[in-house]
Design an enzyme around this catalytic site. Structure first.
Site, mmCIF file in Angstrom:
data_model
loop_
_atom_site.group_PDB
_atom_site.id
_atom_site.type_symbol
_atom_site.label_atom_id
_atom_site.label_comp_id
_atom_site.label_asym_id
_atom_site.label_seq_id
_atom_site.Cartn_x
_atom_site.Cartn_y
_atom_site.Cartn_z
ATOM 1 N N SER A 54 -6.808 3.879 -1.946
ATOM 2 C CA SER A 54 -6.831 2.445 -1.679
ATOM 3 C C SER A 54 -8.145 1.790 -2.083
ATOM 4 C CB SER A 54 -6.550 2.192 -0.200
ATOM 5 O OG SER A 54 -5.270 2.677 0.144
ATOM 6 N N ARG A 91 -9.316 16.042 10.728
ATOM 7 C CA ARG A 91 -9.837 14.778 10.228
ATOM 8 C C ARG A 91 -9.354 13.541 10.997
ATOM 9 N NH1 ARG A 91 -7.415 13.305 4.439
ATOM 10 N NH2 ARG A 91 -7.873 11.213 5.203
ATOM 11 N N LYS A 104 -6.256 -1.853 6.739
ATOM 12 C CA LYS A 104 -6.368 -2.196 5.321
ATOM 13 C C LYS A 104 -7.057 -3.542 5.082
ATOM 14 C CE LYS A 104 -4.227 1.480 3.751
ATOM 15 N NZ LYS A 104 -4.840 2.481 2.832
ATOM 16 N N HIS A 144 -1.394 10.894 -1.173
ATOM 17 C CA HIS A 144 -1.024 9.965 -2.228
ATOM 18 C C HIS A 144 -0.381 10.764 -3.364
ATOM 19 C CE1 HIS A 144 -4.589 7.261 -0.760
ATOM 20 N NE2 HIS A 144 -3.583 7.322 0.092
ATOM 21 N N ASP A 153 0.828 -1.197 0.000
ATOM 22 C CA ASP A 153 0.000 0.000 0.000
ATOM 23 C C ASP A 153 0.870 1.257 0.000
ATOM 24 O OD1 ASP A 153 -2.333 1.800 0.676
ATOM 25 O OD2 ASP A 153 -3.249 -0.175 0.883
ATOM 26 N N ASP A 196 -4.471 14.898 2.420
ATOM 27 C CA ASP A 196 -4.561 14.780 0.965
ATOM 28 C C ASP A 196 -4.205 16.091 0.277
ATOM 29 O OD1 ASP A 196 -5.480 12.156 1.258
ATOM 30 O OD2 ASP A 196 -7.531 12.854 1.549
#
Length: 557
Positions: free
Chosen positions: A80, A205, A360, A500, A27, A170
């Site tokens: 993901s 968050r 995950k 990411h 990942d 993000d």
């Protein structure tokens, strides 16, 4: 499970059945130029390095972002959920953000049953909008929230309250202030036009509301207290002041801002959720909304003391868990992912073991199987979840549970019970999200050790391995300027990247069971994650369904 003709896969003419296949998803493991901010390059990763440098026909790169995984544009980073959907489904389905864009652009979102349901509260009660305030495009998007607010006001919402969650994961840390200012400007315009619209509460968050996989219910409780009860340790007159002030606290950042509520001149919270109100959670990504949705919707709930449970009209932007039917109402219908590779293989007698740690586990099972919980065939499948560390940031224990996952996979391979052993090793993504470069290097090393453990087991049983990733993260930990150089903020400090990336991800095949002459094709223009399913089916000795994305491999005599 009997195999009907509809599920029967044809045998591959050149590849035998019966080899044990280890399918490893690293990942957050992308491919990028080597430098000091590439944690994968800087970590000792001999197992993965041996694949890249040892066999050019069995190592290549594939796309894991944008249209390759069903997202609207090439500027949309993968994640993901969509990554594992594509890996398991073998086809590209329009995903959350794209579905919501289409519904908002056409106006269909305001014509559906979900919106009609919440709009029944508009005349006499408040519409509450809860979600991540960001333009990162992974969990939510600011422009979608703006359209949702505008459309609701035009359709009769007289009182609107927004409960914001700041990002910094993000998107860049510190960008929260700009997002709040933009939203506040929109709400001012609405107020000038007679709509009572305000921000009511907020928080970071990772500390407020957006936990996942039941890792830490206290996170959800902090959000509940602020949003529903109107209670928080910090009270402010406006949200811009709140975010600016709380960011000045020692060690503060957007991800971990403490909860706050907005109060009026008398000190009373301006927007607690009460009986008769409507609530919409505007995140389109599912994983970090499921727990909050349970608290909002389940009458029988014991994870924390809600104090009161208001009777509301609740809808999600999308349905966050298709198996649990949660929430029961939603504004945009989710992608209907059918005929996944896991279901085909189960119908054709392939036994499967799947494992990861909590953070995950859902990706290597639920998302892999097309947003479907449970087994296709309990006699052929076994799923093992290893509890993740809770109550700490992942950079504190960057090795996470990589070695435990490796051990479980090794034991499953050596048991001889399974044709496929599938794992997700989360370290590169979860530690990469913390922005801690040193810890992410340790995380990548641990992931590689787990890979080596699985390779050794495959060697013993003369099996095959397939190693890939779902998206990038750990390979680039800084924001770049237009020239590609590390970007600095106004104070000259390095801008750490916690999100990411848009980088491709590696895929490698090998092992003593791999037939001679198998190599990656060179004729596919832009192969992506969705091509992996047909590839794995081939390695199991089957030909994939004709509408799957084409296999990555060929057999050369």
């Amino acid at each position: 499970m009997a195999t009907s003709s509809a599920w029967k896969l044809d045998d591959h003419p050149k590849l035998p059945k019966g080899k044990t296949i280890a399918l490893i998803v690293l990942d957050g493991w992308g491919e990028s130029a080597p430098d000091q901010y590439n944690c994968i390059h800087n970590a000792p990763t001999p197992a993965m390095d041996s694949l890249k440098h040892g066999a050019p026909d069995t190592w290549t790169l594939i796309k894991a972002h944008g249209t390759a995984v069903g997202l609207p544009s090439e500027d949309d980073m993968g994640n993901s959920e969509v990554g594992h959907n594509a890996l398991g489904a073998g086809r590209i389905f329009a995903q959350g953000a794209k579905l919501c864009d289409q519904a908002l652009a056409s106006g269909k979102i305001f014509q559906g049953e979900g919106f009609k349901y919440v709009s029944e509260s508009f005349e006499t009660n408040t519409l509450h909008l809860v979600g991540l305030l960001s333009d990162g495009g992974v969990h939510s998007r600011l422009d979608q929230l703006q359209l949702l607010i505008k459309g609701s006001a035009e359709r009769g919402a007289k009182r609107i309250r927004v409960h914001i969650l700041t990002d910094g994961r993000d998107v860049l840390d510190g960008s929260s202030v700009g997002f709040v200012e933009t939203l506040e400007a929109d709400l001012v315009t609405l107020r000038e036009n007679g709509v009572d619209a305000q921000i009511a509460s907020g928080g970071g968050r990772m500390y407020v509301t957006l936990d996942r996989y039941e890792n830490d219910w206290e996170v959800v409780k902090r959000g509940w207290d602020a949003q529903v009860l109107g209670e928080a340790p910090h009270k402010f007159k406006n949200a811009v002041e709140a975010v600016k002030t709380l960011r000045k606290e020692p060690g503060a950042n957007d991800q971990y801002l403490p909860p706050f509520v907005i109060v009026d001149d008398s000190g009373k919270a301006v927007g607690p959720i009460v009986d008769g109100d409507a609530v919409v959670t505007f995140n389109f990504r599912a994983d970090r909304m499921v727990m909050h949705a349970k608290a909002l919707e389940y009458e029988d709930f014991d994870k924390f003391d809600r104090v009161r449970f208001p009777k509301i009209r609740y809808a999600g932007m999308l349905q966050y868990d298709g198996e649990l039917k949660l929430p029961s109402r939603y504004l945009v219908s989710p992608p209907e992912i059918d005929r996944t590779s896991g279901e085909y293989l189960a119908h054709n007698g392939v036994s499967t073991f799947a494992c990861s740690e909590t953070v995950k586990f859902g990706h290597v099972t639920f998302f892999w199987n097309g947003n479907r919980s449970g087994y296709f065939n309990e006699k052929l499948e076994e799923y093992v979840e290893i509890p993740s560390d809770s109550g700490i940031s992942f950079n504190v224990q960057p090795k996470m549970k990589a070695l435990e996952i490796g051990e479980k996979a090794r034991d499953a391979i050596l048991s001889g019970k399974f044709d496929q052993v599938r794992v997700n090793i989360p370290n590169g993504d979860m530690v990469g999200h913390t922005g801690d470069i040193e810890a992410t290097v340790v995380a990548c090393e641990a992931a590689d050790l787990a890979v080596k453990m699985i390779f050794d087991a495959i060697e013993q049983v003369k099996g095959i391995y397939v190693v890939t990733a779902d998206h990038g993260n750990a390979e680039d930990m800084v924001k770049r300027d237009k020239s590609g150089k590390p970007a600095l903020d106004k104070e000259g400090k390095l801008q750490i990247l916690t999100s990411h990336t848009l980088k491709p991800v590696p895929i490698a095949i090998g092992g003593p069971g791999l037939s001679k002459g198998v190599r990656f094709r060179k004729d596919l223009e832009t192969p992506g994650l969705a091509n992996v399913a047909a590839t794995v089916m081939n390695l199991h000795g089957f030909v994939a369904p004709s509408d799957y994305e084409p296999t990555l491999i060929e057999v050369v005599e």
